[in-house]
Design an enzyme around this catalytic site. Sequence first.
Site, PDB file in Angstrom:
ATOM      1  N   ASP A  21     -46.663 -13.783 -27.706  1.00 41.30           N
ATOM      2  CA  ASP A  21     -47.341 -12.715 -28.465  1.00 41.30           C
ATOM      3  C   ASP A  21     -46.312 -11.908 -29.245  1.00 41.30           C
ATOM      4  O   ASP A  21     -45.821 -10.872 -28.779  1.00 41.30           O
ATOM      5  CB  ASP A  21     -48.154 -11.833 -27.507  1.00 41.30           C
ATOM      6  CG  ASP A  21     -49.306 -12.612 -26.896  1.00 41.30           C
ATOM      7  OD1 ASP A  21     -49.938 -13.400 -27.621  1.00 41.30           O
ATOM      8  OD2 ASP A  21     -49.567 -12.450 -25.690  1.00 41.30           O
ATOM      9  N   LYS A  72     -59.804 -18.337 -30.122  1.00 41.42           N
ATOM     10  CA  LYS A  72     -61.064 -17.746 -29.632  1.00 41.42           C
ATOM     11  C   LYS A  72     -62.135 -17.791 -30.732  1.00 41.42           C
ATOM     12  O   LYS A  72     -62.660 -16.755 -31.164  1.00 41.42           O
ATOM     13  CB  LYS A  72     -60.840 -16.322 -29.135  1.00 41.42           C
ATOM     14  CG  LYS A  72     -59.899 -16.256 -27.930  1.00 41.42           C
ATOM     15  CD  LYS A  72     -59.877 -14.882 -27.292  1.00 41.42           C
ATOM     16  CE  LYS A  72     -59.128 -14.848 -25.984  1.00 41.42           C
ATOM     17  NZ  LYS A  72     -57.672 -14.883 -26.115  1.00 41.42           N
ATOM     18  N   PRO A  77     -71.656 -23.311 -36.364  1.00 45.41           N
ATOM     19  CA  PRO A  77     -71.108 -24.605 -35.930  1.00 45.41           C
ATOM     20  C   PRO A  77     -70.257 -25.300 -36.991  1.00 45.41           C
ATOM     21  O   PRO A  77     -69.179 -25.835 -36.685  1.00 45.41           O
ATOM     22  CB  PRO A  77     -72.368 -25.421 -35.602  1.00 45.41           C
ATOM     23  CG  PRO A  77     -73.371 -24.386 -35.175  1.00 45.41           C
ATOM     24  CD  PRO A  77     -73.100 -23.198 -36.042  1.00 45.41           C
ATOM     25  N   THR A 127     -62.178 -10.253 -20.641  1.00 44.23           N
ATOM     26  CA  THR A 127     -61.918  -9.456 -19.432  1.00 44.23           C
ATOM     27  C   THR A 127     -61.941  -7.956 -19.724  1.00 44.23           C
ATOM     28  O   THR A 127     -62.051  -7.149 -18.807  1.00 44.23           O
ATOM     29  CB  THR A 127     -60.552  -9.838 -18.809  1.00 44.23           C
ATOM     30  OG1 THR A 127     -59.604  -9.959 -19.854  1.00 44.23           O
ATOM     31  CG2 THR A 127     -60.636 -11.124 -18.048  1.00 44.23           C
ATOM     32  N   GLN A 197     -53.096  -5.085 -18.623  1.00 40.60           N
ATOM     33  CA  GLN A 197     -54.004  -5.983 -17.904  1.00 40.60           C
ATOM     34  C   GLN A 197     -54.590  -5.227 -16.717  1.00 40.60           C
ATOM     35  O   GLN A 197     -53.857  -4.602 -15.961  1.00 40.60           O
ATOM     36  CB  GLN A 197     -53.243  -7.218 -17.387  1.00 40.60           C
ATOM     37  CG  GLN A 197     -52.708  -8.113 -18.474  1.00 40.60           C
ATOM     38  CD  GLN A 197     -53.746  -9.114 -18.935  1.00 40.60           C
ATOM     39  OE1 GLN A 197     -54.937  -8.899 -18.739  1.00 40.60           O
ATOM     40  NE2 GLN A 197     -53.315 -10.172 -19.566  1.00 40.60           N
ATOM     41  N   ARG A 218     -45.778 -11.270 -21.242  1.00 42.50           N
ATOM     42  CA  ARG A 218     -44.709 -10.281 -21.171  1.00 42.50           C
ATOM     43  C   ARG A 218     -43.741 -10.387 -19.993  1.00 42.50           C
ATOM     44  O   ARG A 218     -42.540 -10.141 -20.182  1.00 42.50           O
ATOM     45  CB  ARG A 218     -45.311  -8.878 -21.268  1.00 42.50           C
ATOM     46  CG  ARG A 218     -45.797  -8.587 -22.671  1.00 42.50           C
ATOM     47  CD  ARG A 218     -46.781  -7.471 -22.728  1.00 42.50           C
ATOM     48  NE  ARG A 218     -48.059  -7.853 -22.147  1.00 42.50           N
ATOM     49  CZ  ARG A 218     -49.128  -7.057 -22.127  1.00 42.50           C
ATOM     50  NH1 ARG A 218     -49.050  -5.843 -22.629  1.00 42.50           N
ATOM     51  NH2 ARG A 218     -50.248  -7.486 -21.598  1.00 42.50           N
TER      52      ARG A 218
END
Length: 257
Positions: A21, A72, A77, A127, A197, A218
């Site tokens: 990242d 993601k 479609p 999440t 997180q 990280r």
Amino acid sequence: METVTVGGRMHPSERLMVALDYPDHDSALIVARSLVGVCKWMKVGLELYTSSGPRIIEGLRELGFSIFIDLKLLEIPNSVSGAVQAAARVGASMVTIHASGGPRMIEAAVSAAASYKLQILAVTVPTSMGKEDLTAVGISREPLDQVILLAKLATSIGVGGIVCSPNESAAVRNEILDSILLVVPGIRPKLYQADDQTRISTATEAIRSGADHLVVGRPITRHSNPKQMALQFQIEIAQAEAMHHMGWIVGSDPKPG
Ligand code: C5P
């Protein structure tokens, strides 16, 4: 990098996926170079791919890495099909879609990948979303129930894997075939800061809950010695696997079962 599979299982160097990242190509490649021969997989996310494009995939492949491109995707479609084929052509081996795009979108992704060596991974509920967020978008189910519903839907259509958080992985593993990959981010060494997180676990816990691949960013990329950290994770993975295969009791102190 040549990969090693021991006794039909994945070597720890194949299980670990490093999340690169970074905001630019050069910073990402500096860390990647230090991990040549240590890890097999690099995960390229939206930030790095948006800033660097296919050039970063080429650079990482030249260093010998396999690429998980974390796009993601959630689109109609036809657009998802085009993006999946483009990901295959630039040299990715795994790409993510959102299972919430529905059966026809998932089917389009799976079909588009079929003629390439590209696996589709489905993400379920991000999440970052809790019950209130789901309610706000009209979903009254508990987050875990929604995760399971989407994981079952995506696997029934033929995706190769599911991405889920450590606290969902055991439940998801119980609902899907062993042959489907479970990819788990949010991994931290014991005593490490959580960063942003909220649902984290150790590599040991993730392996015990049925994870195949562990995504680590990280703790490796921001460490002064990324190679040393990557090796430490692999030692922990190997130990957890050994305990698992010797039948030691899940969730208890290590002792013969
Ligand atoms: O730095 P850290 O180890 O937290 O990086 C986690 C990586 O896993 C990030 O690249 C992030 O995009 C990804 N990820 C996540 N949670 C998910 C899915 C992916 O943290 N549910």
